[in-house]
Design a protein around this motif. Structure first.
Motif, PDB file in Angstrom:
ATOM      1  N   GLY A  22       1.575 -15.268   7.765  1.00 33.95           N
ATOM      2  CA  GLY A  22       2.169 -14.660   8.958  1.00 33.95           C
ATOM      3  C   GLY A  22       2.968 -15.648   9.771  1.00 33.95           C
ATOM      4  N   SER A  23       3.357 -16.753   9.170  1.00 34.81           N
ATOM      5  CA  SER A  23       4.061 -17.807   9.900  1.00 34.81           C
ATOM      6  C   SER A  23       4.897 -18.626   8.933  1.00 34.81           C
ATOM      7  CB  SER A  23       3.066 -18.723  10.616  1.00 34.81           C
ATOM      8  OG  SER A  23       3.655 -19.924  11.016  1.00 34.81           O
ATOM      9  N   ILE A  24       6.152 -18.855   9.287  1.00 32.76           N
ATOM     10  CA  ILE A  24       7.023 -19.703   8.479  1.00 32.76           C
ATOM     11  C   ILE A  24       6.475 -21.130   8.444  1.00 32.76           C
ATOM     12  CG2 ILE A  24       9.282 -20.857   8.467  1.00 32.76           C
ATOM     13  CD1 ILE A  24       9.571 -18.176   7.297  1.00 32.76           C
ATOM     14  N   ALA A  25       6.034 -21.637   9.598  1.00 30.80           N
ATOM     15  CA  ALA A  25       5.575 -23.024   9.678  1.00 30.80           C
ATOM     16  C   ALA A  25       4.360 -23.263   8.795  1.00 30.80           C
ATOM     17  CB  ALA A  25       5.271 -23.386  11.128  1.00 30.80           C
ATOM     18  N   ARG A  26       3.344 -22.375   8.906  1.00 28.61           N
ATOM     19  CA  ARG A  26       2.134 -22.569   8.104  1.00 28.61           C
ATOM     20  C   ARG A  26       2.411 -22.376   6.610  1.00 28.61           C
ATOM     21  NH1 ARG A  26      -0.182 -19.675  12.466  1.00 28.61           N
ATOM     22  NH2 ARG A  26      -0.209 -17.749  11.230  1.00 28.61           N
ATOM     23  N   ALA A  27       3.243 -21.383   6.282  1.00 33.00           N
ATOM     24  CA  ALA A  27       3.577 -21.150   4.872  1.00 33.00           C
ATOM     25  C   ALA A  27       4.367 -22.320   4.300  1.00 33.00           C
ATOM     26  CB  ALA A  27       4.366 -19.850   4.731  1.00 33.00           C
TER      27      ALA A  27
END
Length: 301
Positions: A22-27
């Motif tokens: 649900g997040s570009i940063a975490r992915a």
């Protein structure tokens, strides 16, 4: 052209990771990518499919209806792919840690057990199996993939297989220790004239080699015994019924009681013991290690 034809595995993995995180940063952190690179993968995937897969907010990436419809299929596909890759890796690992050897009965009974035992001491993680087959079937077992390695003499018809010389063996005279010839350190073939000979059957590889040396006698040779097995010839020698022409490795491993082996000369008759493997199935690291161990033990390295 289909819209899915240009979709890449990287794009699908990027989509799956963003959907789960649900997040570009975490992915991006999970995939070891920069956020901009991951955003580009998602953008190009949406462009290829012609739909929006995510609603972008300041805090989250939320799947659209189209994204929700696509996600289960992608999860199943990636799961199957990752499972197949894992299975393939495990199969490769198990194959590299085993070695299936096919050998002729004489080699399987005399030379190979001792080499396999010393090899296992050096490489205990490698599992060796041994099939003793008729000489004519060793090469076929390699061709059929039933053996990784065939060990036999070089006179086997196997021009289509890769051949590695492991050992050069020579023919010896086997006689009782109290035989008049037993005191000799080496013996010309011509001095076998008049001796009761035990030879292998006509047409066999050992018989053909023996005939090369026996030709030096200068007269027809009428063997007292013609046998199919080396152990039979050794038994005849032990009983004092004959002297025999046999390969050195067989005599050193049969533990014949009271039998001496004398090198035959003029000529020295040798034959190569070779390993066979199929060119389309290169040897694993286990196979390469076994060949090197064999050659080292035979003094060819």
């Amino acid at each position: 052209m289909s819209r899915t034809s240009a979709v890449t595995l990287r794009q699908l993995r990027a989509f799956n990771a963003v959907a789960e995180e649900g997040s570009i940063a975490r992915a991006a952190q999970r995939l070891h990518l920069t956020a901009s690179a991951l955003s580009m993968l998602i953008g190009t995937l949406e462009g290829e499919l012609g739909v929006r897969l995510f609603e972008r907010t300041t805090r989250r990436m939320v799947l659209t209806d189209e994204g929700n419809k696509l996600l289960p299929t992608i999860e199943q596909m990636l799961g199957q792919l990752d499972g197949a890759i894992t299975d393939l890796h495990e199969f490769s690992q198990s194959r590299s840690s085993r070695l299936r050897i096919a050998a002729s009965p004489l080699l399987a009974a005399t030379l190979l057990p001792h080499l396999m035992a010393s090899f296992r001491e050096r490489f205990p993680a490698i599992r060796l199996t041994l099939r003793d087959l008729p000489v004519s079937e060793v090469a076929q077992a390699v061709r059929a993939g039933e053996a990784d390695l065939g060990v036999c003499t070089a006179d086997v018809d196997a021009l289509d297989l890769h051949t590695t010389v492991l050992h050069q063996d020579r023919l010896m005279l086997a006689c009782l220790e109290n035989h008049p010839l037993a005191s000799r350190f080496e013996l010309p073939w011509r001095e076998l004239a008049g001796e009761p000979l035990a030879l292998m059957q006509p047409g066999s590889g050992l018989r053909k080699l023996s005939e090369r040396g026996l030709a030096q006698i200068g007269e027809p040779v009428d063997p007292a015994y013609e046998v199919a097995n080396v152990t039979t010839a050794v038994g005849l020698v032990e009983a004092g019924l004959a002297v025999a022409v046999l390969p050195r490795y067989a005599l050193t491993r049969t533990r014949a009681v009271g039998v001496r082996a004398i090198p035959l000369i003029d000529p020295v008759v040798e034959r190569a013991i070779v390993a066979l493997n199929a060119p389309e199935r290169p040897l694993t690291s286990a196979g390469e290690a076994f060949l090197a161990h064999f050659q080292q033990a035979a003094g060819l390295e």
